[in-house]
Every structure is written in C-alpha cells, then in structure tokens.
Design an enzyme around this catalytic site. Structure first.
Site, PDB file in Angstrom:
ATOM      1  N   HIS A 129       0.827  -1.193   0.000  1.00 37.48           N
ATOM      2  CA  HIS A 129       0.000   0.000   0.000  1.00 37.48           C
ATOM      3  C   HIS A 129       0.872   1.259   0.000  1.00 37.48           C
ATOM      4  O   HIS A 129       0.607   2.215  -0.719  1.00 37.48           O
ATOM      5  CB  HIS A 129      -0.906  -0.027   1.230  1.00 37.48           C
ATOM      6  CG  HIS A 129      -1.846   1.132   1.299  1.00 37.48           C
ATOM      7  ND1 HIS A 129      -2.942   1.227   0.482  1.00 37.48           N
ATOM      8  CD2 HIS A 129      -1.830   2.247   2.059  1.00 37.48           C
ATOM      9  CE1 HIS A 129      -3.580   2.342   0.748  1.00 37.48           C
ATOM     10  NE2 HIS A 129      -2.923   2.987   1.698  1.00 37.48           N
TER      11      HIS A 129
ATOM     12  N   GLU B   9      -1.996  -5.384  -4.338  1.00 32.95           N
ATOM     13  CA  GLU B   9      -2.760  -5.084  -3.133  1.00 32.95           C
ATOM     14  C   GLU B   9      -4.130  -5.767  -3.185  1.00 32.95           C
ATOM     15  O   GLU B   9      -4.609  -6.286  -2.174  1.00 32.95           O
ATOM     16  CB  GLU B   9      -2.923  -3.564  -3.065  1.00 32.95           C
ATOM     17  CG  GLU B   9      -2.987  -3.001  -1.670  1.00 32.95           C
ATOM     18  CD  GLU B   9      -3.257  -1.513  -1.719  1.00 32.95           C
ATOM     19  OE1 GLU B   9      -2.581  -0.814  -2.498  1.00 32.95           O
ATOM     20  OE2 GLU B   9      -4.133  -1.055  -0.977  1.00 32.95           O
TER      21      GLU B   9
ATOM     22  N   ASN C  80      27.981 -20.145  -3.954  1.00 30.80           N
ATOM     23  CA  ASN C  80      28.864 -21.289  -4.007  1.00 30.80           C
ATOM     24  C   ASN C  80      28.382 -22.410  -3.109  1.00 30.80           C
ATOM     25  O   ASN C  80      28.404 -23.580  -3.483  1.00 30.80           O
ATOM     26  CB  ASN C  80      30.254 -20.869  -3.563  1.00 30.80           C
ATOM     27  CG  ASN C  80      31.257 -21.039  -4.669  1.00 30.80           C
ATOM     28  OD1 ASN C  80      31.639 -22.154  -4.978  1.00 30.80           O
ATOM     29  ND2 ASN C  80      31.636 -19.938  -5.280  1.00 30.80           N
TER      30      ASN C  80
END
Lengths: 668, 158
Positions: free
Chosen positions: A47, A69, A402
C-alpha cells in the site's frame, strides 16, 4: 539539488526499503500462510509503495502495486488461499516493482512491460482458489479487465480528502468517458462532462484535469474519479447523453478508501499495542525520529574530524608551559575524541541490511536447483561501518551461491549419505575484539582438495610438482587464485566468470582477511574477518630512510633503544634477548625493499627497535628513529595502488605531508 | 589554419573533442580533457615502497591520498628534467596524478579528420599506450590511452 530530485531520492530510498520488507514478509508468509500479522505487514508495505508511486506519478508502478494489493486484500479477507503459485506470483511481482524502479532510476521513466503480469494477476483474482464467490467479487472480475484506476493516481492528501467527503451511501466510481474520434470543440465537451460529473457528486480527480481540458490538451479519453451516492447505471446514462460521447465505462471501486481506513486503524493498533512484540523479521512501518543522510556527507564529516585531529596534534606539539594551554588542550582532546566516536557511531549500520536480501536468493536458487536449504541468519544486528557494508554484499552473495551450488547436495544424495534431506547454511556475524567476523557455514559436500588440485593444474595455476609439496590448507586456498572455477560445467549460479579471487581481493581491500575450512561430506566454512572501524587509530610514528611511517599501536608491544653489543647471532639470524625471550631482528628498510645499503645501523651507538607482536611470536623491527605517538586518520591508498606489500594505507601528518602506514602483520 | 576553422564551422555535427596537451622531453602528448581534473605544482611526493619504479609515490590533495605516476619512467624516457607538473586525472572513479614536464595547452581536435590510429611515427611511447595521434598541421600529438596506461597490469603490487 532541486526538489524533484530530492523527492525522487527519497522515493527510491523508501521504496527500496519497502521492497525489502515485502521480500522478507512474503517469504515469511510462505511459511506461515495463515498469519494475519504478516499478511497485514505485506499489505501495508504494498500500500505504501502504491501511495508513493502515485504521488510521484508513476502509473505502471501504481497500477501494479494496486493489483498486488487487490490480491493481498483477498488473501486477508480469506477469499483467496495462499499457495505456492500465489507466492511465486507475488515474488515475481516484487521483481517487476524492482525492474520498474530500476527503469526510473536509469531512464527517468517506466520501460518494463508489465501487462502480461497484470493479466496473470487478474487470472488469480478470477480463478485462484476463491473460497466464496460474493457478488462483489463477481462484479470486480467482470470489470477487472477494464480497471483503469491506474490512470487516476491519488496522493495521500487526495485520499484523505475523499475519505472525509464520503458518506456511508457514497461509492467511488472510476469512469472512463470516450469522446468520438471526430468530436469538435473537445474542450467544450470535456468541460460539460466534468460539469455533469460535479452535479452528480464529488469530483475527486480527473485525468486530464480541468486546465488541460480547457487547453484542449488531451486525447479522446477522460478519466474521472467520482464519489457519488447515485447508481452506476444512472451515472452512465447522464454522461452518455452528452453530445459526442461515444462510450462510458464505469468501474465501481471496491471501497478502497475503507481499506485505507482499516489499514490506518491497524497501523495505529500495532503502534499502540507494543506488548505484542513484532515477530522476528516482521518489519513494522513505524515512524521513528530518524534522518536520512547522504553517506557522502558523513564521509565529509569524517574528513573534517580527521583534520581537526591533525590540528589538535599540531597544537599539542607546541607544548606551551601554561596552565590555561594545558586545560584547553585537555578539553580539545576530549571533544575531538567524543566527536570521533559519535561520527563512527553514526556510520555504523547493522549488517542485517545486506543479510536481508539473502533469504529470497537462497529460496529462489534452491528451488531452481531442486535442493532443500534452510538458511539460518544469526547476528543480523551486528554493526559495522557503512562503507564496509556496501562492499560486502557481492562477496557474501558469491560465497552463498557457491554453498548452494557446490556445497549443499541434492536431497536424495544427502539421504544416501545419512544426512537430513534439508541442507543448512548458517550465515552468522559477530564482533570479536576489534574485529567483525562473518561466517558462512554449510553442511554440504565439502571441498575435495584433489579435485581442486587437478583443476589448478589444468588451469596452469600450479605445476604438479608444486602441488605435491603443498600443505592441505594451501591446496584448499587454491580456489582463491585468479582464474579458478571448480564447477565442471559453468552454471548459471556460481560460474559467472568472477570467482573466489574476487571475494578475496574485495575483503583484503577492506583490510580484512578470508579463511576457508572444509571437510569432505561434513561441510565448508568461510570466515571473513574485518576491522571494526577503519578510520582513526593510535600509532607510533617512526622514521625509515628519511620518511615518516606510522605503525598502529595495536601491533606493538614495546619500543627499545639497544646498543650494537646486545645483538647476537643465532644460526645466521640476528637476535636480541629481551626478558629471556629471544627476539629476531629485521631491518625495516630491507623489509620495504628500500634502495639503500642495509646493515648500516650497526655503526650507531643506539639502535631504535620496535617490538612487533603477533599471535605466535615477537619480532624486533629496526628503524632509524622513534618519533611520537599520535592519533592518525587512516586513509586508503585508493584503487590504483592495491595490495602493496607491507603497506596498509596512508595518513596525513601535521605539516600536510603523507606518512605511510606499515602493515606489520606479514613482518611478524 | 583558417581553412580548418571554416571547415569546422561547416561541419557542425562532426564530432570534436578537447584534450590537454603536455610535454615529455619536448614531445607533445595529450589526454582527454573530460578525464583531467586539474594541474598542480609538485610539492612533496611520498615514495611508496614495493611499487613499480614509475609510481613516484603519493601526495596529499586536499585530504585525499593521490598516487602519482611518473610518465617519463612509464614510457622509459630519459634525459634531464627542468620542470615538473602533475595533471590529476579521474578514470573509473580512480583519482591519479600524472607527472609530466610541462602543460602546453588545451585544444580541440576533430575525431574524424585529425585523429589517426595505429601510428607508425617515431615515438618513445610504447605503442600499447597510444590511442592515436592527433595531427594539427605539422604537429603530431600522441593521444594517450589511459585505460591501458593505468591498468595494463592492473595490480600494481610487486
């Protein structure tokens, strides 16, 4: 900087913050799909982004966040059940928000096409696990495709305004009026449309606005946000009756203002209800009395404090025999020290700022690679200098990638090895003395040094003979060599051409060190150690070959003046005896490869020696002259002169000259 | 000269660039002006051990530590030095000083017409460091490739 730029900067900063919160909380939501607090937090953040975007006039962002929303609203109203698909969609929505923000940053406008994604959202609204189909939802679905509310972004003030003017009978109508292609006197028609709208209720906003309409500066569409108690049909009829109006499309808003009201209520509730402590990682949007400051300003401030310090040192050097003078010097000393301390404090930020982005990355990558990984973060509140934080993101990201890619095994392989199918990566930060330690530990496959050595030989980093003579630890450290990459095939995740060598060079450029420990089938641990603060330290000033050097006090145990008779020879090495300890002597000019004749010190009656301490041993560094002890401001030699042997930086001394800082770690 | 000027005026859209021209043992060299920051007189340069010979040292430029590269040494130019000046340049966020004999002028050149690549002229400078040669009548000005000059061996450490 003009106002727009300032606001834009704030917009970027804040939206980045909200985006981070969204990422964190959507992640939490995935684990706790029922948790209303999290849903509300996500909703509030979305919002806020919508509000900001609308204020700044970025339509796509506004539209995008508005729809996200909408989905969240349904989730909150239990009309939509959280499932993996929805979480994924939300995440890609967050990615789109980021893309749009990047667009704005790079080009000043929104470039990324989000229409496909918006369509996907509509689909979810339409089909995505609706529990109860109320009339309201159906209506929204029906008009969903025609949702053009994005054309009418509202500022917070305007929303407030609407809210204040609305009565319980009122509804908000988003209206699109299309004028005929061949419409004459468009401005007059436009004016009539607005006038009519005003007669029917409260005209909250129009696009184009009244002025643009009067100037005839618009296309054929007029968008209106109208608050009215009339029925949709009636409004449509009234507007369609105006000459040259081709089409009227009305979308009745799903009481957005009420939603706003609710949100505000909840925010207040949360603010008041402090006993209900926020969950871990669940961010609260609450106003705290803070100021956002450009890091450059802090750098400047730091430099000023540095200069103040230099001048204070000069003043002390005057050594005037006067009580008043001594008093002033003491006061000045205290104030500068406090000032320095405060500036350093200001620059300290929690490392969580970079840790926060990793859970999302780990989630995405592990999904992509079909691995199950639990990322545990500890010590996110550990603070370190802001300048370090900025540099650390990439190396850490690389180490994590990694671990995910090469470290943690696939679930089935883990089961075969008798491990839990879910791998664990522990990311931990803590302070240890004057150092900050960051560890990345996984319980994966570990690193096979035979494979490492084989690769290193293939890549021509070492010869087979050299490799045979290497200790296990050095073999492991081969992965930090430039041009090394252990992956058999270059994967998308960690085989990007930049290797562990980059990790090491970044960390070392920050005056830190990186260690690697690994055990086959047990796991791997990377440890990064960094100085807590770089800027100011106490140092002993010495002269070596007519140049002044600074040696940080932290590495000195004492200083001595010895006579040549005290020097003894032990197996060709010059040593002195100090409280029954044999301490080897080294000549500073030789350590620094200075172009002078070595060994001249033996001709002097008194030889200045600085005893350097390290964890294992002590060593006597022979210099030409011992000067004073003072506070120095540590400055980097810059990116051009990097990894200079035995030199860690420079400082500016009282007369404005540069003195180099000796890095004695490799000497002792 | 007049002719060149008129042509320049006619060719408004032809791309021109400005350079700072400096001297090294009576030869003219140039660096792009957008990369040059300022020209300073040489004060105390603190030598930095364990660096290549052409790194003369570091200076204090208003509180910032700036490395100084001796271009004569870099290009292996010998001979007596009468005067020394430092041009500070900024390249990829890195501030660095170039030690030269003297600064001559700032001038415009036309990229299309006055810049020649792959020079086969007699220059003391290693071909690798040359971006091109600016021809102004009989004058030949060696345009230096800063990227290669500074980062040929990116890690300056020994």
């Amino acid at each position: 900087m003009d106002n727009r730029d300032q606001y834009l900067q704030m917009f970027f900063d804040e939206s980045a913050e909200y985006l981070q919160q969204l990422n964190e909380n959507v992640l939490l939501l995935e684990e706790n799909p029922e948790d209303e607090e999290i849903i509300n937090a996500v909703f509030r953040a979305a919002h806020s982004v919508k509000g900001m975007s609308a204020t700044m006039g970025y339509d796509r962002l506004t539209d995008l966040t508005h729809r996200i929303e909408n989905i969240l609203a349904k989730v909150r109203n239990k009309e939509l059940l959280i499932n993996e698909y929805i979480i994924d969609t939300l995440f890609s929505g967050l990615d789109y928000i980021k893309l749009l923000l990047d667009d704005i940053r790079a080009n000043g406008e929104e470039v990324t096409d989000v229409s496909d994604y918006l369509y996907k959202l509509e689909e979810i609204l339409e089909n995505g696990g609706v529990i109860q189909e109320t009339e309201e939802i159906e209506m929204e679905v029906e008009t969903g495709q025609q949702d053009f509310t994005g054309m009418l972004p509202l500022t917070e003030e305007e929303k407030e305004d609407i809210y204040n003017k609305m009565t319980s009978d009122d509804k908000i109508f988003n209206i699109k009026v299309m004028l005929a292609e061949d419409c004459l006197l468009k401005n007059v028609r436009g004016y009539m449309i607005l006038k009519k709208a005003q007669e029917m209720g409260y005209l909250a906003k129009s696009n184009p606005d009244q002025r643009k309409i009067e100037d005839e500066d618009f296309g054929n569409a007029i968008y209106i946000k109208l608050v009215s108690s009339l029925r949709e049909k009636q409004i449509k009829q009234e507007l369609a009756d105006i000459i040259d109006v081709d089409e009227v499309i009305i979308h009745t808003e799903k009481k957005e203002v009420e939603v706003v009201k609710e949100v505000e209520k909840e925010e207040k509730k949360i603010l008041v209800d402090n006993s209900k402590k926020q969950r871990e990682g669940l961010s609260n949007i609450q106003v705290s009395p803070t100021v956002r400051v450009d890091i450059k300003k802090l750098d400047n401030l730091m430099n000023m404090v540095g200069e103040l310090l230099i001048n204070k040192t000069r003043l002390e050097g005057l050594n005037i025999q006067s009580d008043v003078y001594q008093d002033i010097i003491q006061q000045l000393d205290r104030v500068t020290q406090d000032l320095h301390h405060i500036v350093m404090q200001i620059r300290m930020v929690p490392i969580g700022g970079i840790f926060n982005r990793f859970p999302r990355m780990v989630r995405d990558l592990s999904k992509e690679l079909d691995k199950e990984i639990d990322l545990i973060i500890e010590g996110a509140d550990t603070e370190l200098d802001r300048s370090l934080i900025d540099e650390l993101g990439d190396p850490l990201m690389h180490i994590l990638r990694n671990s995910i890619d090469h470290g943690i095994e696939r679930p089935e392989i883990r089961k075969q090895k008798g491990k839990s199918p879910e791998g664990t990566i522990l990311l931990r930060a803590y302070q240890k003395g004057s150092e900050i330690i960051i560890e990345v530990e996984d319980d994966g496959a570990g690193i096979d040094t035979d494979v490492i050595v084989k690769k290193a030989i293939e890549r021509g980093i070492v010869t087979p003979d050299e490799a045979r003579q290497m200790e296990e630890r050095d073999r492991l450290n081969l992965i930090f060599q430039p041009g090394f990459s252990t992956s058999e095939q270059v994967t998308d995740i960690s085989g990007r051409g930049v290797g562990m060598d980059v990790v090491r060079s970044v960390v070392e450029a920050l005056d830190g060190q990186v260690y690697l420990e690994s055990e086959l089938d047990v796991g791997t641990r990377f440890t990064i150690s960094l100085p807590l603060t770089l800027a100011i330290t106490q140092a002993l000033m010495v002269v070596i070959n007519d140049e002044v050097y600074a040696i940080p006090l932290g590495s000195i145990s004492e200083t001595l003046l010895i006579s040549p008779d005290e020097i003894m020879q032990v197996r060709g090495q010059e040593v002195i005896l100090l409280r029954e300890n044999t301490i080897p002597l080294v000549e500073a000019s030789r350590q620094l490869n200075l172009p002078v004749e070595y060994g001249r010190y033996r001709e002097n009656e008194e030889i200045p020696v600085v005893i350097i301490k390290s964890a294992e041993r002590q060593i006597g560094l022979i210099v030409d002259e011992l000067l004073n002890q003072q506070e120095i401001v540590i400055k980097s030699l810059g990116k051009y002169l990097v990894n200079i042997k035995n030199i860690s930086g420079a400082t500016i001394v009282g007369d404005g000259d540069v003195a180099l800082i000796l890095d004695v770690r490799n000497i002792a | 000269m007049d002719y060149t000027l008129r042509e320049d005026e006619l060719m408004e859209d032809s791309e021109r660039k400005q350079v700072v021209v400096f001297l090294l043992a009576d030869e003219e060299y140039a660096v792009d002006i957008t990369q040059s920051k300022q020209i300073i007189k040489v004060s105390k340069i603190t030598p930095v051990p364990n660096t290549p010979e052409y790194v003369r040292g570091v200076i204090n430029l208003r509180g910032q530590i700036v490395p100084v590269v001796d271009l004569r040494k870099r290009f292996n130019i010998t001979g007596a030095v009468e005067k020394e000046r430092i041009i500070t340049i900024e390249y990829e966020d890195i501030l660095i000083g170039l030690l030269v004999d003297d600064i001559k002028e700032v001038l415009w050149y036309d990229i299309e017409k006055e810049l020649e690549s792959a020079p086969e002229i007699d220059s003391a400078v290693k071909q690798d460091f040359i971006k091109g040669v600016i021809k102004k009548g009989k004058r030949l000005i060696v345009l230096i490739d800063l990227e290669k000059l500074l980062f040929d061996n990116r890690q300056v450490s020994v």
